[in-house]
Each structure stands twice: as structure tokens, then as C-alpha cells.
Motif scaffolding. Structure first.
Motif, PDB file in Angstrom:
ATOM      1  N   VAL A 101       0.821  -1.203   0.000  1.00 38.51           N
ATOM      2  CA  VAL A 101       0.000   0.000   0.000  1.00 38.51           C
ATOM      3  C   VAL A 101       0.859   1.258   0.000  1.00 38.51           C
ATOM      4  O   VAL A 101       0.608   2.205  -0.756  1.00 38.51           O
ATOM      5  CB  VAL A 101      -0.938  -0.016   1.218  1.00 38.51           C
ATOM      6  CG1 VAL A 101      -1.697   1.294   1.342  1.00 38.51           C
ATOM      7  CG2 VAL A 101      -1.911  -1.180   1.122  1.00 38.51           C
ATOM      8  N   CYS A 102       1.880   1.274   0.839  1.00 39.97           N
ATOM      9  CA  CYS A 102       2.686   2.486   1.000  1.00 39.97           C
ATOM     10  C   CYS A 102       3.601   2.720  -0.199  1.00 39.97           C
ATOM     11  O   CYS A 102       3.698   3.841  -0.699  1.00 39.97           O
ATOM     12  CB  CYS A 102       3.505   2.389   2.285  1.00 39.97           C
ATOM     13  SG  CYS A 102       2.515   2.094   3.768  1.00 39.97           S
ATOM     14  N   GLN A 103       4.272   1.675  -0.659  1.00 40.23           N
ATOM     15  CA  GLN A 103       5.268   1.857  -1.711  1.00 40.23           C
ATOM     16  C   GLN A 103       4.657   2.008  -3.094  1.00 40.23           C
ATOM     17  O   GLN A 103       5.304   2.534  -3.995  1.00 40.23           O
ATOM     18  CB  GLN A 103       6.242   0.687  -1.709  1.00 40.23           C
ATOM     19  CG  GLN A 103       5.589  -0.684  -1.801  1.00 40.23           C
ATOM     20  CD  GLN A 103       6.589  -1.809  -1.657  1.00 40.23           C
ATOM     21  OE1 GLN A 103       7.646  -1.810  -2.272  1.00 40.23           O
ATOM     22  NE2 GLN A 103       6.251  -2.787  -0.826  1.00 40.23           N
ATOM     23  N   ASN A 150     -12.551   7.544   5.216  1.00 40.16           N
ATOM     24  CA  ASN A 150     -12.328   6.102   5.106  1.00 40.16           C
ATOM     25  C   ASN A 150     -10.960   5.790   4.517  1.00 40.16           C
ATOM     26  O   ASN A 150     -10.226   4.924   5.011  1.00 40.16           O
ATOM     27  CB  ASN A 150     -13.433   5.477   4.263  1.00 40.16           C
ATOM     28  CG  ASN A 150     -14.780   5.512   4.944  1.00 40.16           C
ATOM     29  OD1 ASN A 150     -14.858   5.551   6.175  1.00 40.16           O
ATOM     30  ND2 ASN A 150     -15.847   5.518   4.168  1.00 40.16           N
ATOM     31  N   LEU A 151     -10.593   6.488   3.464  1.00 39.40           N
ATOM     32  CA  LEU A 151      -9.282   6.245   2.852  1.00 39.40           C
ATOM     33  C   LEU A 151      -8.157   6.744   3.753  1.00 39.40           C
ATOM     34  O   LEU A 151      -7.083   6.135   3.798  1.00 39.40           O
ATOM     35  CB  LEU A 151      -9.219   6.933   1.491  1.00 39.40           C
ATOM     36  CG  LEU A 151     -10.173   6.391   0.423  1.00 39.40           C
ATOM     37  CD1 LEU A 151      -9.911   7.068  -0.911  1.00 39.40           C
ATOM     38  CD2 LEU A 151     -10.060   4.885   0.291  1.00 39.40           C
ATOM     39  N   MET A 152      -8.404   7.823   4.461  1.00 30.42           N
ATOM     40  CA  MET A 152      -7.398   8.323   5.398  1.00 30.42           C
ATOM     41  C   MET A 152      -7.192   7.340   6.541  1.00 30.42           C
ATOM     42  O   MET A 152      -6.081   7.172   7.049  1.00 30.42           O
ATOM     43  CB  MET A 152      -7.832   9.689   5.940  1.00 30.42           C
ATOM     44  CG  MET A 152      -6.781  10.377   6.787  1.00 30.42           C
ATOM     45  SD  MET A 152      -5.313  10.782   5.804  1.00 30.42           S
ATOM     46  CE  MET A 152      -4.199  11.359   7.094  1.00 30.42           C
ATOM     47  N   LYS A 157      -3.812   3.526   9.536  1.00 30.73           N
ATOM     48  CA  LYS A 157      -3.607   2.198  10.105  1.00 30.73           C
ATOM     49  C   LYS A 157      -2.414   1.484   9.467  1.00 30.73           C
ATOM     50  O   LYS A 157      -1.778   0.642  10.102  1.00 30.73           O
ATOM     51  CB  LYS A 157      -4.867   1.362   9.927  1.00 30.73           C
ATOM     52  CG  LYS A 157      -6.032   1.822  10.783  1.00 30.73           C
ATOM     53  CD  LYS A 157      -7.254   0.945  10.578  1.00 30.73           C
ATOM     54  CE  LYS A 157      -8.420   1.422  11.431  1.00 30.73           C
ATOM     55  NZ  LYS A 157      -9.633   0.573  11.230  1.00 30.73           N
ATOM     56  N   SER A 158      -2.113   1.814   8.233  1.00 32.67           N
ATOM     57  CA  SER A 158      -0.960   1.212   7.570  1.00 32.67           C
ATOM     58  C   SER A 158       0.352   1.838   8.008  1.00 32.67           C
ATOM     59  O   SER A 158       1.417   1.291   7.688  1.00 32.67           O
ATOM     60  CB  SER A 158      -1.105   1.352   6.048  1.00 32.67           C
ATOM     61  OG  SER A 158      -2.290   0.736   5.590  1.00 32.67           O
ATOM     62  N   ALA A 159       0.293   2.963   8.738  1.00 32.75           N
ATOM     63  CA  ALA A 159       1.503   3.662   9.210  1.00 32.75           C
ATOM     64  C   ALA A 159       2.436   3.989   8.048  1.00 32.75           C
ATOM     65  O   ALA A 159       3.660   3.873   8.167  1.00 32.75           O
ATOM     66  CB  ALA A 159       2.217   2.839  10.275  1.00 32.75           C
ATOM     67  N   CYS A 160       1.861   4.394   6.944  1.00 34.24           N
ATOM     68  CA  CYS A 160       2.674   4.675   5.753  1.00 34.24           C
ATOM     69  C   CYS A 160       3.551   5.909   5.918  1.00 34.24           C
ATOM     70  O   CYS A 160       4.550   6.052   5.203  1.00 34.24           O
ATOM     71  CB  CYS A 160       1.768   4.839   4.539  1.00 34.24           C
ATOM     72  SG  CYS A 160       0.970   3.311   4.000  1.00 34.24           S
ATOM     73  N   THR A 223      10.035   2.909  12.866  1.00 34.24           N
ATOM     74  CA  THR A 223      10.044   3.343  11.471  1.00 34.24           C
ATOM     75  C   THR A 223       9.467   2.262  10.560  1.00 34.24           C
ATOM     76  O   THR A 223       9.843   2.175   9.390  1.00 34.24           O
ATOM     77  CB  THR A 223      11.473   3.702  11.026  1.00 34.24           C
ATOM     78  OG1 THR A 223      12.325   2.567  11.231  1.00 34.24           O
ATOM     79  CG2 THR A 223      12.001   4.896  11.810  1.00 34.24           C
ATOM     80  N   LEU A 224       8.562   1.459  11.079  1.00 35.62           N
ATOM     81  CA  LEU A 224       7.962   0.380  10.300  1.00 35.62           C
ATOM     82  C   LEU A 224       6.609   0.812   9.750  1.00 35.62           C
ATOM     83  O   LEU A 224       5.862   1.527  10.406  1.00 35.62           O
ATOM     84  CB  LEU A 224       7.773  -0.870  11.160  1.00 35.62           C
ATOM     85  CG  LEU A 224       9.024  -1.563  11.682  1.00 35.62           C
ATOM     86  CD1 LEU A 224       8.639  -2.742  12.557  1.00 35.62           C
ATOM     87  CD2 LEU A 224       9.907  -2.015  10.544  1.00 35.62           C
ATOM     88  N   CYS A 225       6.312   0.354   8.565  1.00 35.96           N
ATOM     89  CA  CYS A 225       4.972   0.498   7.980  1.00 35.96           C
ATOM     90  C   CYS A 225       4.453  -0.892   7.636  1.00 35.96           C
ATOM     91  O   CYS A 225       5.167  -1.894   7.766  1.00 35.96           O
ATOM     92  CB  CYS A 225       5.000   1.401   6.750  1.00 35.96           C
ATOM     93  SG  CYS A 225       6.037   0.803   5.398  1.00 35.96           S
ATOM     94  N   ILE A 226       3.231  -0.964   7.167  1.00 38.44           N
ATOM     95  CA  ILE A 226       2.605  -2.259   6.925  1.00 38.44           C
ATOM     96  C   ILE A 226       3.320  -3.042   5.830  1.00 38.44           C
ATOM     97  O   ILE A 226       3.353  -4.276   5.868  1.00 38.44           O
ATOM     98  CB  ILE A 226       1.108  -2.058   6.578  1.00 38.44           C
ATOM     99  CG1 ILE A 226       0.379  -3.401   6.545  1.00 38.44           C
ATOM    100  CG2 ILE A 226       0.961  -1.302   5.281  1.00 38.44           C
ATOM    101  CD1 ILE A 226       0.377  -4.143   7.845  1.00 38.44           C
ATOM    102  N   ASP A 227       3.919  -2.360   4.875  1.00 43.25           N
ATOM    103  CA  ASP A 227       4.635  -3.057   3.806  1.00 43.25           C
ATOM    104  C   ASP A 227       5.825  -3.837   4.356  1.00 43.25           C
ATOM    105  O   ASP A 227       6.045  -5.004   4.004  1.00 43.25           O
ATOM    106  CB  ASP A 227       5.115  -2.057   2.756  1.00 43.25           C
ATOM    107  CG  ASP A 227       3.958  -1.401   2.031  1.00 43.25           C
ATOM    108  OD1 ASP A 227       2.814  -1.519   2.508  1.00 43.25           O
ATOM    109  OD2 ASP A 227       4.192  -0.764   0.989  1.00 43.25           O
TER     110      ASP A 227
END
Length: 304
Positions: A101-103, A150-152, A157-160, A223-227
Motif C-alpha cells: 500500500v505504502c510503496q 475512510n481512505l485516510m 492504520k498502515s503507518a505509511c 520506522t515500520l509500515c505495513i509493507d
């Protein structure tokens, strides 16, 4: 008789001229067989069916006037918001598994965030017009705000933000370095996955160890995100479950040492207490013996 004949002729003429009045279900008794009972058919009343025009409702809606509160500038912003919203959703769906999602979607989310900032801003646009009230607060549902929230929520939650630069234009250096190390580990897995997995466990131990250490450091620094989390979980499952490799961690040695010390600590405590008590007993007995010996010497001197 002539009157009777004229009456019969009149009835026949009426039947011939107006058969629709009596309907198809009215039959003369002479035409029916003698052994068949007479049936009376009652016709149902006609059903009124209005002419249905499929464009009637659309034409009615199109004849309604436009909202006078929405200017051309706000309408253009709403149209751009809709396009960027669709682009971001189209990016999220294929990035759901494996999670990227983030990348993959940081660019489309940044564009959506910018246009929503323009809509919700108090600053007036061309013609001294602000679109916040007309697009966000004009109805109870507040659909534009609800869709963006909703998108925000997915982005939060993904911590992007932990993997994206402050400007939201690219991935940060920590994320890029982790992805590079992760790709090197997967390349090693692909190289030795055929045949005996013991060779994979031996040759890929070093890159897998480095990837674990890098992940632990990023976890401590938050410094972690869901990816990154999803990529590391999948890599660990490949290493332990699919390839049946084991990786003893170095921190297990001090854990075992501390556990052993805590196990023998009660024994050491009771042993030291026992030795200390015996030493005290010796110190208490020694003066008594010395006193009895001196008293015995005094008695001997008196007798002598």
C-alpha cells in the motif's frame, strides 16, 4: 304471430350487429350439445396500463435546477476529487496481497490529499469563493468528508508515514535499504530452493540474519509500515515453515545463563546461610571454653 316474428328478427339483428356486447362467452342453448352443461364465463374487468416512458424519470431529474451554492470552481474541484479518489482505490485493490500500500500508492494518495486540502481550506479561491461549506457541510451525510475519512483511516492504520518522506514524494532511505536487503534475501532463497533445503539454510543464513537485525532496529526506532511488516512476516514463514530452517538467536545464550543463575540462587542462599550460622556457633563456644579453663587454673592455684 306477425308480432312474434318481428320480435325474433329484431333479436337476431342485434346479435349480428353487436356481438362484442355479449362477449365470446355467451352461447346459445341450441348450439350446445344436450349432454354438456351450460357454462357462464365472466370476463374480468379491463386493467389500465399507463404508457411507460423509461426516460420519464431521467427527464424529470434533468429538469431540476442546479444547486445555486456550488460554483463552477467548486464543481471542478469536486470532479477532480472524484477522479483522484477512483485512482487511489484502483491502486489499493491490487496492493492488498502482498501488502504494498505504502510503496505503490503514496503518489495517488498525495494527490488526493492535496485536492481535499483545497476543498476543506478556509482560503477563498477564484471569485472569492470557499468550497468547504458547499461541498463538505451542505448535507447531513457529508459524503465527500466520509469518503476521504475512510481512505485516510486506511493510510493511518498502515503507518505509511513512517516509510514516506515528509513531503510525501518518495520512500525514505530506511525503507529503500530494507527493500534492497529483503530482495537480496529472496534472491538467495530462489537460488537454492530446489533440491535439499539444507544448502539453502547454510548459504542464506547470512543475508537472512542481516535482514532480521535490520528489521529489529527499525522496530525499535518505530520506522515500520505495513509493507515492511508484511514482507518480514512472509520471509520468516518461508525460512521456518516452508524451508524448515532454524536460526538460533544470540540473545538465547544470556537468557539461559540468567535462568541458570536464578535456578541455583536459592541453593547458594541456603548454603551461605548454613555456613554463616556454623561460624557464629564456633565464635560463641570459644569464649566459654576459655573461661572454664581459666577458672580451673585458679582453683588449682588455690589448692596449691
Amino acid at each position: 304471430m306477425s308480432l312474434h316474428k318481428h320480435s325474433c328478427l329484431l333479436v337476431l339483428v342485434v346479435f349480428n350487429i353487436h356481438p362484442a356486447v355479449f362477449g365470446d362467452g355467451v352461447n346459445l342453448a341450441a348450439s350446445d350439445p344436450a349432454d354438456k352443461p351450460r357454462q357462464t364465463v365472466v370476463n374480468s374487468p379491463p386493467v389500465f396500463k399507463p404508457a411507460a416512458d423509461p426516460l420519464f424519470s431521467l427527464n424529470l431529474l434533468s429538469s431540476l435546477p442546479e444547486d445555486p451554492e456550488i460554483t463552477d470552481y467548486c464543481s471542478d474541484l469536486l470532479h477532480i476529487f472524484g477522479q483522484l479518489y477512483v485512482d487511489y482505490v484502483k491502486c489499493l485493490v491490487p496492493a492488498a496481497r502482498p501488502v504494498k500500500v505504502c510503496q505503490n500508492c503514496y503518489s495517488s494518495f498525495g494527490s488526493l490529499k492535496n485536492i481535499y486540502t483545497n476543498i476543506s481550506s478556509d482560503q477563498e479561491g477564484p471569485g472569492n469563493v470557499s468550497c468547504r461549506d458547499s461541498l463538505l457541510r451542505s448535507d447531513r451525510l457529508m459524503l465527500v468528508y466520509l469518503m476521504y475519512s475512510n481512505l485516510m483511516g486506511i493510510w493511518t492504520k498502515s503507518a505509511c508515514d513512517n516509510c514516506i518522506t515528509n513531503g510525501g514524494q518518495s520512500l525514505n532511505n530506511d525503507t529503500l535499504f530494507f527493500l534492497t536487503t529483503h530482495n537480496q534475501t529472496l534472491t538467495c532463497f530462489e537460488k537454492y530452493k530446489e533440491g535439499n533445503h539444507s544448502e539453502l539454510c547454510t548459504n542464506c543464513k547470512s543475508p537472512y540474519k542481516g535482514l532480521n537485525e535490520l528489521y529489529s532496529g527499525m522496530e525499535k526506532n518505530q520506522t515500520l509500515c505495513i509493507d515492511i511488516e508484511d514482507a518480514m512476516n512472509m520471509t520468516r514463514q518461508l525460512w521456518s515453515k516452508y524451508y524448515n530452517c532454524s536460526f538460533p538467536r544470540e540473545e538465547t545464550v544470556p537468557v539461559i545463563a540468567v535462568s541458570s543463575f536464578m535456578l541455583f540462587l536459592p541453593i547458594i542462599f541456603y548454603l551461605s546461610s548454613f555456613l554463616h550460622s556454623e561460624q557464629k556457633k564456633r565464635k560463641l563456644i570459644h569464649p566459654k571454653r576459655a573461661k572454664s579453663y581459666s577458672s580451673l587454673m585458679n582453683i588449682q592455684d588455690k589448692l596449691s
